[in-house]
Design a protein around this motif. Structure first.
Motif, PDB file in Angstrom:
ATOM      1  N   PRO A  28      37.279  62.565  40.759  1.00  0.00           N
ATOM      2  CA  PRO A  28      37.622  61.177  40.406  1.00  0.00           C
ATOM      3  C   PRO A  28      36.898  60.654  39.169  1.00  0.00           C
ATOM      4  O   PRO A  28      37.409  59.774  38.487  1.00  0.00           O
ATOM      5  N   THR A  43      43.733  54.405  38.330  1.00  0.00           N
ATOM      6  CA  THR A  43      43.867  55.804  38.730  1.00  0.00           C
ATOM      7  C   THR A  43      42.636  56.258  39.504  1.00  0.00           C
ATOM      8  O   THR A  43      42.747  57.016  40.468  1.00  0.00           O
ATOM      9  N   VAL A  47      42.782  57.999  43.226  1.00  0.00           N
ATOM     10  CA  VAL A  47      42.208  59.334  43.476  1.00  0.00           C
ATOM     11  C   VAL A  47      41.113  59.251  44.526  1.00  0.00           C
ATOM     12  O   VAL A  47      41.030  60.111  45.416  1.00  0.00           O
TER      13      VAL A  47
END
Length: 72
Positions: A28, A43, A47
């Motif tokens: 991540p 994002t 993740v």
């Protein structure tokens, strides 16, 4: 002098599970500098959420495929 190994023995399933989970912890952070968003969430957040779900699944799969006899 001989080396002393004080660590407990680790099965192959446990070792590979540990390696995969450590990789999942690092993945991540590749997305921190990327300002992309999906459905209003970064994002990085997607993740992290996905990997929080996958970490116990990976552990359970590693336990299921472990060939070591539990009873001794």
């Amino acid at each position: 002098m001989k080396a002393v190994n004080d660590w407990f023995p680790m099965s192959n399933g446990d070792f590979y599970s540990l390696i995969v989970m450590l990789a999942c912890c690092a993945i991540p952070f590749f997305f921190i500098k990327n300002p992309s968003f999906f459905l209003g969430l970064s994002t990085f957040g997607w993740v992290m959420g996905l990997l929080m779900f996958l970490a116990p699944v990976i552990s359970l799969v590693g336990i299921a495929f472990d060939e070591k006899d539990i009873d001794g």
